[in-house]
Design an enzyme around this catalytic site. Sequence first.
Site, PDB file in Angstrom:
ATOM      1  N   GLY A   1       0.712  -1.325   0.113  1.00 60.59           N
ATOM      2  CA  GLY A   1      -0.030   0.003   0.026  1.00 60.59           C
ATOM      3  C   GLY A   1       0.764   1.315  -0.040  1.00 60.59           C
ATOM      4  N   ASP A   2       2.150   1.208  -0.280  1.00 54.93           N
ATOM      5  CA  ASP A   2       2.944   2.617  -0.287  1.00 54.93           C
ATOM      6  C   ASP A   2       4.267   1.969  -0.969  1.00 54.93           C
ATOM      7  OD1 ASP A   2       4.195   4.939   0.563  1.00 54.93           O
ATOM      8  OD2 ASP A   2       3.355   4.910   2.355  1.00 54.93           O
ATOM      9  N   ASP A   3       5.229   2.755  -1.115  1.00 53.60           N
ATOM     10  CA  ASP A   3       6.332   2.731  -1.896  1.00 53.60           C
ATOM     11  C   ASP A   3       6.928   1.299  -1.739  1.00 53.60           C
ATOM     12  OD1 ASP A   3       6.433   5.420  -2.594  1.00 53.60           O
ATOM     13  OD2 ASP A   3       7.494   5.950  -0.431  1.00 53.60           O
TER      14      ASP A   3
END
Length: 466
Positions: A260-262
Amino acid sequence: MRRRSSTLPVVDVFVVLVALFSGAPSPWAVVKGSHPHCKKLRGNLGAIRPHSVTITEFGAVGDGVTLNTKAFQNAIFYLNSFTDKGGAKLFVPAGRWLTGSFHLISHLTLWLDKDAVILGSTDSDDWPVVEPLPSYGRGRELIGRRHQSLIYGCNLTDVIITGHNGTVDGQGSIWWNWFHNKTLNYTRPHLVELMNSTGVVISNLTFLNSPFWTIHPVYCSHVSVQNVTILAPLNSPNTDGIDPDSSDNVCIEDCYISTGDDLISIKSGWDEYGISYGRPSRNILIRGITGKTQTSAGIAIGSEMSGGVSEVHAENLQFFGSHTGIRIKTSPGRGGYVRNIYVSNMTLDGVYIAIRFTSHYGEHPDEFYDPSALPIIERITFKDVIGDDIKTAGLLEGLEGCSFQNICLSNITLNVTSKSPWNCSSIHGYSYLVSPEICEPLKERISPEHCSDCYHLSDQKWISSE
């Protein structure tokens, strides 16, 4: 190719098809010319530990219900007596082993057998609260302290976390709910964090559902993360994949990451605390990475980069269905630098922004940061990039009065849907064979006299002076 969990066959088929039809090398292929420290760390996987125990010898029960924190702690306490006798191995057999946070020791191999699952407890009391990192000055999410990671180690040498594709599942959904509901008392924990350690190898495992960042080596040297799968829901908050932080001589190779992110984020401290601590991230090799993130970047640098980031080589990358391919994030007040970055052989499919520089990103730890501490961004090279179904080729925003310098793009072909493929401001650099047509600040052609300005292009014979 290592054997993967049976839960990912569709993903694996997609990855293979992308590699075949794009003409790009398979992300799982062995690439020649590995850095010496990467080869040495991979060789450590064959280390023979003369002493070995199984977690069940210490009363652990793999039913997914019994809390086994004491069993892990007692087993490692027992194995500590062998650290000066050739080291030890803790074997985790098939089963579902529920546990709270536990500490590793030097000269230890934590080995997860096939079908072994270490489950993070859903009771926050089983994740101790510890002091913030000195290069951050406070918890990353909240002022004050933070929860300790599930698998943790500090001041260690020669640590291996590996197995036959076993799994570490942080069961992070309860933490994500607390985050969304604003009921956290402290910053969320990572799944794996090693601090002030050297000779760290993490390989051949699957990591699921981290409460926060998944794998976080901080203040470490000689770290290898290889052949791992990292998964979290695409809407899970801040579930970064691998975040080398104020660490050097790091190898990240042959991984599949969907979070859900980098997917990978290189950091080195936050504003005045990172500047004061002054430990950069440098000599980082990233290759053979495939993955997806709907909200963030395949590879990011920052935004916490106040100790500096340099000498990063990333190659053989495939990102699909993602928001951004490569992103550099910084802000006034960060200070530090990002320099000598080389990205090559990247394939993008269905990516919203291929390359992005953001110069006003993120909040500050407190009111004591220095807004005049401007970051230096220079000598960034992108070479051999192809992309299909790309919305925007580049959104490159430097700092007014402190422009990003020597940005070099070579041999880049992107099929872009936007009528304004490049948006550039406060940057300067050079380009060669870029489609669609590059923005004005980068239109000057790379030529022999510019090669020393373009990181890692000084020995390229293909550059023409015509």
